[in-house]
Design an enzyme around this catalytic site. Structure first.
Site, short mmCIF file in Angstrom:
data_model
loop_
_atom_site.label_atom_id
_atom_site.label_comp_id
_atom_site.label_asym_id
_atom_site.label_seq_id
_atom_site.Cartn_x
_atom_site.Cartn_y
_atom_site.Cartn_z
N GLN A 240 19.76 -60.93 2.89
CA GLN A 240 20.32 -60.43 1.63
C GLN A 240 20.66 -61.57 0.67
O GLN A 240 21.50 -61.40 -0.22
CB GLN A 240 21.56 -59.58 1.90
CG GLN A 240 21.27 -58.32 2.72
CD GLN A 240 22.48 -57.43 2.88
OE1 GLN A 240 22.91 -56.77 1.94
NE2 GLN A 240 23.05 -57.41 4.07
N ASP B 52 33.20 -64.75 3.84
CA ASP B 52 32.31 -63.60 3.79
C ASP B 52 31.14 -63.90 2.85
O ASP B 52 31.25 -64.73 1.95
CB ASP B 52 33.09 -62.38 3.28
CG ASP B 52 32.34 -61.08 3.48
OD1 ASP B 52 31.35 -61.07 4.23
OD2 ASP B 52 32.76 -60.07 2.88
N GLU B 53 30.02 -63.22 3.06
CA GLU B 53 28.82 -63.37 2.20
C GLU B 53 28.39 -64.84 2.11
O GLU B 53 28.08 -65.36 1.03
CB GLU B 53 29.08 -62.80 0.80
CG GLU B 53 29.52 -61.35 0.77
CD GLU B 53 28.39 -60.36 1.05
OE1 GLU B 53 27.30 -60.80 1.42
OE2 GLU B 53 28.62 -59.15 0.91
N LYS C 285 30.52 -55.96 8.78
CA LYS C 285 30.93 -57.37 8.73
C LYS C 285 32.37 -57.53 8.27
O LYS C 285 33.10 -58.38 8.79
CB LYS C 285 30.00 -58.17 7.83
CG LYS C 285 29.99 -57.75 6.38
CD LYS C 285 28.99 -58.55 5.58
CE LYS C 285 28.96 -58.11 4.13
NZ LYS C 285 30.25 -58.22 3.45
N THR C 286 32.81 -56.74 7.29
CA THR C 286 34.19 -56.87 6.80
C THR C 286 35.17 -56.49 7.90
O THR C 286 36.23 -57.11 8.04
CB THR C 286 34.41 -56.00 5.56
OG1 THR C 286 33.44 -56.34 4.57
CG2 THR C 286 35.79 -56.21 4.99
N ARG D 23 20.57 -49.81 0.64
CA ARG D 23 21.70 -49.17 -0.07
C ARG D 23 21.79 -47.68 0.29
O ARG D 23 22.82 -47.04 0.03
CB ARG D 23 21.55 -49.28 -1.59
CG ARG D 23 21.53 -50.68 -2.20
CD ARG D 23 22.64 -51.55 -1.71
NE ARG D 23 22.19 -52.34 -0.58
CZ ARG D 23 23.01 -52.97 0.28
NH1 ARG D 23 24.31 -52.86 0.13
NH2 ARG D 23 22.53 -53.68 1.27
#
Length: 696
Positions: A257, A226-227, A39-40, A626
């Protein structure tokens, strides 16, 4: 010395979904980015593409939630622009956290907001609420931190004091309705904002002043977030205001998330994005670049059972991977010992490093057994959390002095240092000063300045007030007349008040004194490093403005401190692990009552679905994703509660995983004598467990 050279690497091409998100130009865009889906990279490539298409970089605003994430995003965006031949435009790009952006707005609009201001940290806020409770003489004892939390929740929901419901269902809600307006009035009297205000007050200002809003709308015509699943109502309202004329808002996030409802995040923001921003384009990123297929199979199996949200299925092109391992231990101590020995084995036999491992759990209380077991195996480790640098007493004391240097109305800072180091102004004298100030319409500092006009102040306290006034006056004079750097002001101030002498005299040992003074020295170095950077950029580093800039920046850092990780195994709650990744992850305590947590297992009377349990599902999903290479899920058959072994059942999330996706086994090792010695009573507990098993 010349910089090291690296062989150039060809950039990895964007996959079709990523490319579609990058190429989208105008109108609202929701990018549903699964865990590890790049995503980044999409955000930074999209920024570069906007500039390539002729959008001035100064018209682009990118926002996220932590200083670390913002720094990484800015670095990567600048690299993309450099590769595209637009490196000169990078300096005009704004990449920021929500709170840093809000601070910049409030600083630019100081005139509209009533002048200069101070930012209160959490300790200052708590002190302010405690003072209000004391002054209100509320009969019953209330937990001030719980009231602070309710005020914060109200602000995050973009609610003013008058917006609070008056249903009388909860006594803490009733007290909050009394305290909230008084707290806001006190903050304005102190010319202060809390951390939540850095967003909320921007939204309120823009509501009151359409002309001010219009200037910011004109400045930023393309906004990226973002997020987005972690945004609260206030942040969403600020975004709606800012992009109202052009609708050019791109948000990237993952509702799977969304795990921060407890601190105000509202998953409805991402679930209802298309309602808030009609005509939005939705793109899903489902290709995972982090984990092996067996890990993703488990993640998909659990999250597919969710009751609400966007459906996504993660996949990967990475070949191979071990099946996810499930281990069942008799006790939490055996679970922890097995984890430590497994880590030791992989370090010894496969050349792994401590930093390749993470041990994750739902609650902080689970870390103790793991810490002891890792120490027994001499494995370097670090527990994420605990007291942060800026919460240490000596650091907060010095920062309070510096805040008071700039703003005599900062009563929280004044109360912290008025008698530290001791100068004869005891608690009773402070209250007498406060009562005199209240009766005369003064600030507390004005009572200190005019102490000779007061009759009921003891001689020692009177002299102490004069000492404090002299110290602060000399420091203020230095700051204004000599335009000293913040580091020099801080060092001279410590010398004037005798901070080092008091630390040495009040510490239980020379080692303790050295550690405490070392924290103060570390703060000096923080000032000096920032002065060097700002000086290189020809920004203000001296005088009042320089010191104010330092304190504002430090307050933001205090609220999102992130420490560098070295070669250590990380122990963390699942909440603390979000955004991280590790070769091998151990997820402990996969039991009903722990994950999902017992507090979430009761459906609220007004809810049609157990929403809290759904957040626990997302928390489990975050823990699973993770892991890059290997994932271990473990649980204990029994845990001790109130001195008695209590049987535990497997987590519902474990039971939702198809058996063919995992390898399950019991941990049969006996605890060795050294471990028994570290865990007093372990033998008796094991005996009791054996007796229970015999009865079954």
């Amino acid at each position: 010395m010349s910089a090291p050279t690296h062989s150039p690497r060809a950039p990895i091409p964007l996959n079709p979904a990523q490319a579609e998100a990058v190429e989208h130009l105008n109108g609202p865009l929701l990018v549903l980015a699964g865990a590890g889906s790049g995503k980044t990279r999409v955000i930074t490539q999209r920024i570069g593409r906007l500039v390539e298409k002729g959008i001035p970089s100064k018209a682009i605003l990118a926002m996220t939630f932590t200083n670390k994430a913002a720094g990484e995003m800015a670095e990567r965006a600048h690299a993309v622009m450099q590769e595209n031949g637009n490196g000169g435009a990078a300096k005009a790009l704004t990449v920021s956290t929500f709170h840093s952006f809000g601070l910049s707005v409030l600083q630019r609009e100081q005139k509209a907001m009533g002048g200069a201001f101070t930012i209160f940290d959490q300790g200052d806020v708590l002190s302010c609420v405690k003072e209000i409770l004391s002054r209100e003489r509320i009969g019953k004892s209330f937990d001030a931190s719980a009231i602070v939390g309710r005020i914060s929740n109200a602000k995050n929901a973009f609610m003013q004091p008058e917006d609070l419901p008056d249903d009388g269902k909860d006594e803490y809600d009733e007290i909050t309705k009394i305290v909230y307006p008084k707290y806001q009035a006190a903050m304005r009297a102190f010319r202060a904002y809390d951390f939540d205000d850095l967003v909320c007050e921007v939204g309120q200002l823009w509501k009151r002043r359409p002309d001010v809003l219009a200037r910011w709308q004109e400045s930023f015509r393309y906004i990226l977030v973002d997020e987005y699943q972690d945004t609260n109502r206030a942040q969403m309202e600020v975004l709606r205001q800012l992009c109202a004329p052009h609708k050019n808002l791109c948000v990237v996030g993952d509702d799977d998330q969304a795990i921060y409802a407890w601190r105000g995040a509202d998953v409805e923001n991402i679930l209802s994005f298309e309602e808030h921003f009609p005509g939005a384009k939705v793109i899903k990123l489902e290709q995972n670049y982090r984990s092996r297929a067996p890990v993703l199979d488990v993640a998909n199996a659990v999250i597919s059972k969710k009751l609400i949200g966007h459906q996504k299925t993660l996949f990967t092109d990475k070949p191979g991977g071990d099946l996810v391992q499930v281990r069942v231990a008799a006790t939490p101590q055996m679970e922890a010992e097995w984890v430590s020995k497994e880590i030791k084995r992989m370090i010894r036999d496969f050349g792994k490093r401590p930093k390749d491992f993470a041990v994750l759990y739902r609650s902080n209380g689970q870390s103790k057994d793991v810490e002891e077991a890792l120490r027994e195996q001499m494995i370097a480790h670090k527990v994420v959390g605990g007291q942060t640098f800026f919460e240490r007493k000596e650091v907060k004391d010095l920062l309070s002095y510096l805040k008071l240097t700039l703003n005599r109305s900062d009563e929280i800072a004044l109360r912290r240092v008025i008698n530290y180091p001791p100068r004869g102004i005891g608690e009773q004298s402070v209250e007498k000063l406060a009562l005199n100030a209240l009766g005369r319409g003064w600030t507390l500092w004005q009572a200190v300045e005019r102490v000779d006009a007061l009759d009921d102040i003891p001689p020692a306290a009177r002299e102490g007030c004069k000492q404090l006034e002299r110290v602060m006056g000399e420091t203020r004079k230095q700051l204004l007349a000599e335009r000293m750097k913040a580091s020099d002001v801080a060092r001279d101030l410590c010398e004037r008040v005798g901070l080092k002498r008091d630390i040495e005299g009040s510490s239980p040992s020379n080692n303790a004194a050295g550690r405490r003074w070392g924290n103060v020295e570390a703060l000096f170095r923080t000032f000096e490093r920032r002065e060097t950077r700002r000086g290189d950029a020809h920004d203000e580093v001296g005088g009042e403005q320089g010191l104010a800039g330092f304190l504002h920046a430090l307050t933001l850092q205090m609220n999102s401190e992130e420490e560098a990780t070295t070669d250590v195994t990380i122990l963390s709650t699942l909440h603390g692990a979000k955004g991280l990744e590790f070769d091998t992850v151990f997820l402990l305590g996969c039991e009903e009552g722990l994950l999902p947590h017992s507090r979430t297992l009761e459906v609220r009377a007004t809810d049609s679905t157990p929403a809290d349990v759904e957040e626990e599902r997302r928390l489990f999903y975050v823990g699973v994703t993770r892991a890059r290479e290997r994932l271990y899920l473990s649980r204990a058959k029994h845990r001790v509660s109130r001195g008695k072994p209590v049987p535990r059942t497997p987590s519902r999330f474990l039971l939702e995983i198809p058996p063919e996706m995992v390898e399950e086994d019991e941990i049969r090792e006996e605890l060795d004598p050294s471990f028994d010695a570290m865990n007093e009573g372990a033998a008796s507990v094991l005996a009791a467990l054996a007796a229970l098993d015999a009865l079954k």
